[in-house]
Every structure is written in C-alpha cells, then in structure tokens.
Motif scaffolding. Structure first.
Motif, short mmCIF file in Angstrom:
data_model
loop_
_atom_site.label_atom_id
_atom_site.label_comp_id
_atom_site.label_asym_id
_atom_site.label_seq_id
_atom_site.Cartn_x
_atom_site.Cartn_y
_atom_site.Cartn_z
N ALA A 1 0.82 -1.21 0.00
CA ALA A 1 0.00 0.00 0.00
C ALA A 1 0.85 1.26 0.00
O ALA A 1 0.39 2.33 -0.44
N GLU A 2 2.10 1.15 0.48
CA GLU A 2 2.98 2.32 0.53
C GLU A 2 3.70 2.57 -0.80
O GLU A 2 4.17 3.69 -1.05
N LEU A 3 3.79 1.56 -1.65
CA LEU A 3 4.43 1.76 -2.96
C LEU A 3 3.74 2.87 -3.77
O LEU A 3 4.42 3.75 -4.32
N PRO A 4 2.41 2.87 -3.87
CA PRO A 4 1.76 3.99 -4.58
C PRO A 4 1.99 5.33 -3.88
O PRO A 4 2.08 6.37 -4.54
N VAL A 5 2.06 5.32 -2.55
CA VAL A 5 2.30 6.56 -1.80
C VAL A 5 3.66 7.13 -2.20
O VAL A 5 3.82 8.35 -2.35
N LEU A 6 4.65 6.26 -2.39
CA LEU A 6 5.98 6.70 -2.78
C LEU A 6 6.04 7.16 -4.23
O LEU A 6 6.63 8.20 -4.55
N LEU A 7 5.39 6.40 -5.11
CA LEU A 7 5.56 6.60 -6.55
C LEU A 7 4.49 7.46 -7.20
O LEU A 7 4.74 8.11 -8.21
N VAL A 8 3.29 7.45 -6.66
CA VAL A 8 2.18 8.25 -7.19
C VAL A 8 1.71 9.17 -6.06
O VAL A 8 0.86 8.78 -5.26
#
Length: 536
Positions: free
Chosen positions: A266-273
């Motif tokens: 769930a944090e990957l989109p927070v980092l990348l988008v």
C-alpha cells in the motif's frame, strides 16, 4: 553536450536544466517545513555531531541525569558528516540542513548514470524527473536525517559495484573505492549491509569465492577501524537495531512478515504516485467509500511490483547489463527482506525507508512498462502498441504532475503548521528556547519533557521528568540532579496546544508548591510556563 554516455541535444539539455532548477527551487521552498528536533532522530544526530566537534566522540552530553556515552541507537556515520558544521558554526542548527540538501542534489547526476550509456535519452530524462521531483525526496532534503544521504551513497555504491562486476580484471583502485562506498553506506544506515552482502553474493555467482570473502572482511575491517578512530564504543549492529530485527519469533514473526508485506504494498503507490496517501484517502472518505482506499492501494502496489519484476527481467536478459542487474536485484531482495523483518518505532512500515530504492524502482517500472507496450504492439497491431505507449507516457506525466501538486501544497501548507481534527500536529521543540537562553545561566540545569529534543535549542544542561510524578518524587529529583529551572510545555509526542497527562500533573504540583517553585515566565502563547526552583 555529452554526459553519462549520452550525447544530449540542445532541447534535452534545456529540459534537464529546467528539471534541476525546478527541483532545486522546490527543495529550497520546503527546507524549513519540519522544525529541527521534531523528528527526535535528528536531535540525536545533532547531539552526537556536537559532541564529536567538542572532541568527546559520538556521545550524548546533555545533563547530569544522562550518561555521557554512545546511545548505541544509530550508526555514527551521519553524525560525523554533520560534525564539521558543528565545529565551524557551533551556535547554528539550520546549518546542519546543508548536508542532506546538497546530498540530495547528487541524486540528479547519479540517476542519469543508472540506466547506462546505451539507454534512450528519454528514459534518462523521465527517470531524473520522477526521482528529483518526488515529494519524498524533496521533503527529506531539508530534514537532518540520514535517509537522503544514504540514498545517494547507496546509489553510488550500486553504480560502482555494477561497473566493477562488468570488468574482466578488477584493479586495486576499483576495489578500494567500492569498499569505501560500502563502508560509508553501512556507517550511515545499518541496512547498508544489504549492499555488502549483495555484492558478495554477486561475486559468488561469478565463482570468485576468495574475492567475495575478502570483500566482506575488508568492509568489516574498515568499519571497525572507523569506529576505533572515531572514539566510538558502539557496535557494527546496534542494540536497538538487533531488537528491531530479531525481537520476534514463531507466529509473531510470520505475522510481522505478512503485515509488513501487505502494508508496504500500500505504501508503494504513496511513494511513486504522490496523490496516494492522505489526499486520495480523504477523497474516498468524502465519497463515502473509506473502506475501498486500502484495497485499491494494495492492488496498485501489486501492479507496480509486477512492473518492477518485469522490468528487472527485461534488463536481466540483456547480456551487456546482466551482471549489474543481478547485483541490483539481489540488493532489492535483501533490502526488501530486511523491511519485512523490521519491527521499528513508531511502525515497521515507513515510506521514508523506501527512498533509497526509488531510483531502481522507477527505472525498472519504466522499462517494464515500455516492454509491456512492445508486447501489446507486436508486428500486427501497431495501433494497439501506440495506444499502450501513449497510456504509459500519460501515467508518468500524472506521476510527475501529482508530485508537483503535492510539493506545491506542502509549500503553501507546511507540515509544521498542520493540525488534525483531533488537535494533533507538530510541536516545535524550539518554542520557549529564546526565553531560556535570555533568562538562565549557561551552567543552569533545566528539567523538561523531551530533554534531548529541547537540549539542542536550549544549550543548557537538561534532565527529563522523574519516573514518579508526585510532590515527593519531584523534590527528590530536584535535589538529586541539581535542577535550577522547570520548563513545562506541550510534549513533542502529544498535541501542540495541549499539555499531556504528565505535563498537567507536574504543572499542578509546581503551582501548588509556591514555597518551592516560583513562576518566572510564560511564553509560547501561554502554553509554556517556566518555574525557578526556590533555594531552601
């Protein structure tokens, strides 16, 4: 212009220059968004840096109740990077921001080097834009934390290690620089060992067993030498890090792995988008669909992870990049495994821990997306391939655009001024410092909550609140530590405009004991009260 093995056209050079200037402007605009000391970790780094500058080594030296010793919580590399600033500008705190700020600027040329000389210039421009304009990179450029400096050293070590692995004969200078970079990475963040082990395993794949062992021993020896020279009684693995990494077993450990994997997806989109996180979560709440945000984030995280995997495979299949890509992939696997096993405070899942992976993730995702387009297009349906390619470009434009919007919003609404509906927000440990510096003597002892965070601003000996919050407990604590002043204000771990339970209890005791304590100052919009201990 030619750089990073690529001959840039005038238009591309102008685009790169514009990206660099924009990133520099955003970093400068956001540099003061977080008060110094509010992160707590930065207060430790500053205290140790000041002690190093004073010739004491990386220790805490804040007052009579705290032993003058290495807290053995953090690696000491970052305090040593800060120590020249403490030596030259002993009264300044803002000067420490220079180190992460200028370190972040180095990400720009390193990202250009990452794809290699044969990579398409558009890929390099996209990579640089997505990394240098990322709100996490920009925001952390002004925080006195090791995240961005470690990301820079990590990327430099990956690039040099990949180059070394591509050589038929590795020279002494190549070995020396790689060992120094690896040791520097570990001295900044303990997770830097992921680089060391990844390179050692890469050597084993090339059947260079002796070289692999010698590399490990050389990095370990250099680190021990640096610890000895630096008057540091710490260890290669701090006690705190050992607890965070090895404090669970059995079912608890499995549950930790599952929980961290699930939440890091769930944090990957927070980092990348950058629209993900608070902004998009609030939109889902407004639409009356709060329960859908997390599953949607996890799904997109899986998509991004799949594109990362596909991009890595595509690069692996290219003979000219296979050696370094294997090294990069092993590093990602080890780093990711450490994150799954990490049980840190306040949470084992922290987006900032992904910043060192950002250049690799963006590069792999871009390659994975591009290869997916080629797969869609094929030789029979170029229209589909063109549409897919356009969709990919649109997605990356959205990522850059939302990043710019996020940065702009943070410039207008700095984190230090953010207040949640429940009153929680950022407490500035500098509040009340001017009063203390003006009205107390240099040798006075001040009792205060959050002593380490306050000490960097007060420049006075400080002690924390006693374990027993009672009239007798405070009296014994005052007599035992030689306290001259008591500073009561909001705790950094509570709310800006409210005293926590300990603060309220201490304030009540002081106000009722007029013979023992005299109210001398009120500041911080009335939330801070300073009492003088009346001599008996």
């Amino acid at each position: 212009m030619q750089f990073a093995g690529t001959k840039w056209s005038q238009k591309e050079t102008l685009i790169l220059g514009a990206i660099f200037l924009l990133a520099l402007s955003l970093m400068a605009a956001r540099i003061n968004e977080m008060p110094i000391g509010a992160n707590t970790d930065d207060a430790y780094y500053i205290e140790m840096a000041r002690s190093i500058a004073e010739g004491l080594g990386p220790v805490l030296n804040i007052g009579p109740a705290t032993p003058v010793e290495n807290p053995n919580i953090f690696p000491v590399g970052f305090p040593y990077l800060l120590s020249p600033m403490a030596r030259v500008f002993p009264e300044s705190l803002t000067i420490f921001r220079i180190v992460p700020f200028f370190a972040t600027l180095l990400l720009f040329p390193l990202c250009l080097l990452l794809p290699g000389p044969k990579a398409d210039s558009k890929l390099k421009i996209g990579l640089v834009a997505l990394v240098s304009l990322n709100p996490w990179v920009v925001g952390w450029a002004g925080r006195i934390l090791s995240d961005n400096p470690f990301a820079v050293v990590c990327l430099a070590c990956l690039l040099w290690g990949g180059r070394v692995l591509s050589l038929e004969k590795i020279g002494k200078k190549d070995w020396a620089l790689l060992i120094v970079l690896a040791a520097l990475a570990v001295s900044l963040r303990t997770i830097g060992w992921a680089l060391v082990f990844a390179f050692s395993f890469s050597l084993l794949f090339r059947k260079r067993f002796i070289a692999s062992v010698l590399f490990l021993l050389s990095v370990t020896f250099l680190l021990q030498l640096l610890l000895w020279i630096g008057q540091n009684n710490g260890a290669l693995f701090s006690a705190a890090y050992h607890t965070q990494m090895a404090g669970n077993s059995g079912n608890e450990l499995i549950q930790l792995w599952v929980n961290n994997f699930h939440h890091y997806l769930a944090e990957l989109p927070v980092l990348l988008v950058p629209v993900f996180g608070g902004p998009l979560s609030n939109i889902f709440v407004t639409l009356g669909l709060p329960g859908l945000y997390h599953p949607f984030s996890v799904f997109l995280g899986l998509v991004l992870l799949g594109l990362t995997f596909r991009g890595g495979l595509q690069l692996w299949h290219r003979p000219e990049t296979r050696e370094k890509i294997r090294f990069f992939c092993i590093f990602l696997i080890i780093y990711g495994s450490v994150l799954l096993n990490f049980d840190g405070y306040p949470s084992g899942v922290q987006t900032r821990l992904l910043i060192p992976l950002l250049p690799l993730l963006v590069w792999f995702i871009m390659v994975g997306s591009w290869s997916l387009n080629l797969g869609f297009g094929g030789s029979h349906n170029s229209a589909v391939g063109s549409s897919a390619k356009s969709l990919t470009v649109f997605i990356f434009i959205i990522m850059i655009g939302t990043g710019l919007v996020h940065n702009g919003w943070r410039i207008i609404h700095p984190l230090k001024d953010s207040v949640e509906d429940d009153g929680s927000g950022i407490v500035n440990p500098a509040d009340g410092a001017k009063w203390v510096l003006k009205n107390t003597d240099a040798e006075d002892v001040v009792m205060v909550q959050d002593p380490i965070e306050r000490h960097i601003h007060f420049r006075r000996n400080v002690v924390g609140f006693p374990d027993e919050i009672s009239e007798s407990g405070i009296e014994q604590w005052v007599d035992g530590t030689g306290i001259d002043w008591v500073f009561v204000g909001p705790s950094l771990h509570f709310k800006p405009k409210v005293l926590d339970l300990y603060g309220v209890e201490v304030l009540n005791i002081l106000e009722q004991d007029e013979m023992g304590f005299s109210l001398e100052g009120i500041t911080g919009e009335g939330m801070i009260k300073v009492f003088l201990v009346v001599p008996k």
